[in-house]
Design an enzyme around this catalytic site. Sequence first.
Site, PDB file in Angstrom:
ATOM      1  N   LEU A  58      73.156  62.957   8.712  1.00 42.81           N
ATOM      2  CA  LEU A  58      74.461  63.237   8.110  1.00 42.81           C
ATOM      3  C   LEU A  58      74.347  64.081   6.844  1.00 42.81           C
ATOM      4  O   LEU A  58      75.329  64.687   6.415  1.00 42.81           O
ATOM      5  CB  LEU A  58      75.185  61.923   7.789  1.00 42.81           C
ATOM      6  CG  LEU A  58      75.724  61.110   8.963  1.00 42.81           C
ATOM      7  CD1 LEU A  58      76.425  59.863   8.449  1.00 42.81           C
ATOM      8  CD2 LEU A  58      76.658  61.928   9.831  1.00 42.81           C
ATOM      9  N   LYS A  83      69.152  49.970   6.086  1.00 41.63           N
ATOM     10  CA  LYS A  83      69.751  48.634   6.030  1.00 41.63           C
ATOM     11  C   LYS A  83      68.818  47.495   5.637  1.00 41.63           C
ATOM     12  O   LYS A  83      69.212  46.335   5.744  1.00 41.63           O
ATOM     13  CB  LYS A  83      70.381  48.307   7.383  1.00 41.63           C
ATOM     14  CG  LYS A  83      69.380  48.249   8.534  1.00 41.63           C
ATOM     15  CD  LYS A  83      70.048  47.822   9.845  1.00 41.63           C
ATOM     16  CE  LYS A  83      69.028  47.603  10.935  1.00 41.63           C
ATOM     17  NZ  LYS A  83      69.632  47.092  12.164  1.00 41.63           N
ATOM     18  N   SER A 123      79.333  44.967   5.149  1.00 41.37           N
ATOM     19  CA  SER A 123      78.445  43.807   5.287  1.00 41.37           C
ATOM     20  C   SER A 123      78.919  42.661   4.415  1.00 41.37           C
ATOM     21  O   SER A 123      79.510  42.865   3.347  1.00 41.37           O
ATOM     22  CB  SER A 123      77.030  44.219   4.865  1.00 41.37           C
ATOM     23  OG  SER A 123      76.205  43.092   4.676  1.00 41.37           O
ATOM     24  N   TYR A 147      70.931  47.724  -1.363  1.00 43.50           N
ATOM     25  CA  TYR A 147      71.578  47.890  -0.049  1.00 43.50           C
ATOM     26  C   TYR A 147      73.028  47.429  -0.109  1.00 43.50           C
ATOM     27  O   TYR A 147      73.950  48.149   0.295  1.00 43.50           O
ATOM     28  CB  TYR A 147      70.828  47.102   1.020  1.00 43.50           C
ATOM     29  CG  TYR A 147      71.635  46.891   2.285  1.00 43.50           C
ATOM     30  CD1 TYR A 147      71.890  47.957   3.139  1.00 43.50           C
ATOM     31  CD2 TYR A 147      72.176  45.634   2.595  1.00 43.50           C
ATOM     32  CE1 TYR A 147      72.658  47.775   4.285  1.00 43.50           C
ATOM     33  CE2 TYR A 147      72.933  45.455   3.736  1.00 43.50           C
ATOM     34  CZ  TYR A 147      73.173  46.516   4.581  1.00 43.50           C
ATOM     35  OH  TYR A 147      73.927  46.335   5.709  1.00 43.50           O
ATOM     36  N   LYS A 151      76.913  49.515   0.173  1.00 43.96           N
ATOM     37  CA  LYS A 151      78.066  49.134   0.986  1.00 43.96           C
ATOM     38  C   LYS A 151      79.307  48.966   0.119  1.00 43.96           C
ATOM     39  O   LYS A 151      80.402  49.432   0.459  1.00 43.96           O
ATOM     40  CB  LYS A 151      77.773  47.831   1.736  1.00 43.96           C
ATOM     41  CG  LYS A 151      76.722  47.952   2.827  1.00 43.96           C
ATOM     42  CD  LYS A 151      77.159  48.865   3.958  1.00 43.96           C
ATOM     43  CE  LYS A 151      76.218  48.823   5.143  1.00 43.96           C
ATOM     44  NZ  LYS A 151      76.579  49.810   6.189  1.00 43.96           N
ATOM     45  N   ASN A 177      76.167  38.059  10.525  1.00 46.92           N
ATOM     46  CA  ASN A 177      74.771  38.240  10.993  1.00 46.92           C
ATOM     47  C   ASN A 177      74.730  38.510  12.486  1.00 46.92           C
ATOM     48  O   ASN A 177      74.697  37.566  13.279  1.00 46.92           O
ATOM     49  CB  ASN A 177      73.931  37.006  10.640  1.00 46.92           C
ATOM     50  CG  ASN A 177      73.754  36.846   9.142  1.00 46.92           C
ATOM     51  OD1 ASN A 177      74.688  36.468   8.431  1.00 46.92           O
ATOM     52  ND2 ASN A 177      72.575  37.143   8.657  1.00 46.92           N
ATOM     53  N   ASN A 197      65.085  41.354  10.166  1.00 49.49           N
ATOM     54  CA  ASN A 197      66.053  40.304  10.480  1.00 49.49           C
ATOM     55  C   ASN A 197      65.385  39.132  11.186  1.00 49.49           C
ATOM     56  O   ASN A 197      64.341  39.277  11.820  1.00 49.49           O
ATOM     57  CB  ASN A 197      67.187  40.864  11.345  1.00 49.49           C
ATOM     58  CG  ASN A 197      67.989  41.930  10.620  1.00 49.49           C
ATOM     59  OD1 ASN A 197      68.073  41.923   9.392  1.00 49.49           O
ATOM     60  ND2 ASN A 197      68.561  42.855  11.365  1.00 49.49           N
ATOM     61  N   ARG A 290      63.243  33.203  -1.260  1.00 47.79           N
ATOM     62  CA  ARG A 290      63.248  34.614  -1.646  1.00 47.79           C
ATOM     63  C   ARG A 290      64.305  34.842  -2.714  1.00 47.79           C
ATOM     64  O   ARG A 290      65.404  34.290  -2.635  1.00 47.79           O
ATOM     65  CB  ARG A 290      63.566  35.509  -0.444  1.00 47.79           C
ATOM     66  CG  ARG A 290      62.444  35.686   0.531  1.00 47.79           C
ATOM     67  CD  ARG A 290      62.806  36.688   1.598  1.00 47.79           C
ATOM     68  NE  ARG A 290      64.028  36.308   2.326  1.00 47.79           N
ATOM     69  CZ  ARG A 290      64.382  36.839   3.485  1.00 47.79           C
ATOM     70  NH1 ARG A 290      63.633  37.770   4.044  1.00 47.79           N
ATOM     71  NH2 ARG A 290      65.489  36.450   4.090  1.00 47.79           N
ATOM     72  N   GLY A 292      67.355  36.247  -4.449  1.00 43.91           N
ATOM     73  CA  GLY A 292      68.572  36.876  -3.956  1.00 43.91           C
ATOM     74  C   GLY A 292      69.169  36.203  -2.742  1.00 43.91           C
ATOM     75  O   GLY A 292      70.320  36.471  -2.390  1.00 43.91           O
TER      76      GLY A 292
END
Length: 338
Positions: A58, A83, A123, A147, A151, A177, A197, A290, A292
């Site tokens: 793009l 992503k 998201s 990320y 968004k 999800n 994921n 983790r 976050g």
Amino acid sequence: MILITGGAGFIGSHICVDLLNEGYDVAVIDNLSNSRKESLTRVEEITGGTITFYENNLLDRSALEEIFSKHTIEAVIHMAGLKSVNDSVSLPLTYYKNNLTATFVLLEVMAEFNVKTIIFSSSATVYGKPASNPITEDFPVSAINPYGRTKLMIEEVLADLWNADSEWSISILRYFNPIGAHPSGKIGESPNGTPNNLMPYVAKVALGQYEKLTVYGDDYPTVDGTGVRDYIHVTDLALGHVKALSKAMQGSGHEIYNLGTGEGYSVLQLVRAFESASGRSVPYEVTGRREGDVASCYANPSKAEEKLGWKAEKTITDMCEDTWRWRSHNPYGYASGE
């Protein structure tokens, strides 16, 4: 014709199936950085339809202008973008340049050709750490990684665009999800390299390609201490796009919709469901949380049901069975081997 950016990817390919089945002409632009053209070949096999494909980025404005010159584009479903949350933390400039600048180029070219209907793939990460569940569209937004911020920034750009020019018809879809695969077993999630994921990683462990799953934290205030998420079948999610597109093409407006099931499942509940669906063991090891990650995150999808006539129908069992069918028939995804 409907143009799908990033349409060769996991969600995009399933949207192509529904659009073709609904009689739309479909064009896809995808740079294949995290997807394969084989997905679209299989979409054509499933539907008997034909997809016009362009392998472009793009950021290449001239290539995009050529596509808009060649076809009468009625609307754009904008899926393209990097992503990985983890990669975005280590490569923020790459994420901002790719996700934001590419969107600006797309919107400018759309305006140039007077195409003002867009469905944007957002998201649930834009909700940051929600104060409570279930999450409605009017919850405060505050992304906690680059990320998610891309968004959120694009959402804000689209809101400003609508405020400046009310001829635009903008639908923002906040996914929870997505997992599962097409029931045919022909298309599904096939990430390049190590999956970011949970579900594709679980499938690889079940296939014996990885030794074990790493579970990040078992001390959350949840049913079993592991993180709870709203998993939605990708075919339900794809249908949500078709419903949003149909609504958006009826007139101008600016709307935000949650696309989720409204139910949360923990990591270990998902693992158990997958073991049951596949008949395979999924060994796992618990490590620390983790940074976050939130304890629990699931949608209130009632607005989409009320305004779009859309509701997720597939169960967690369906999601696991369809994922296993896809992965057992295609152990290396679209690749011949990894």
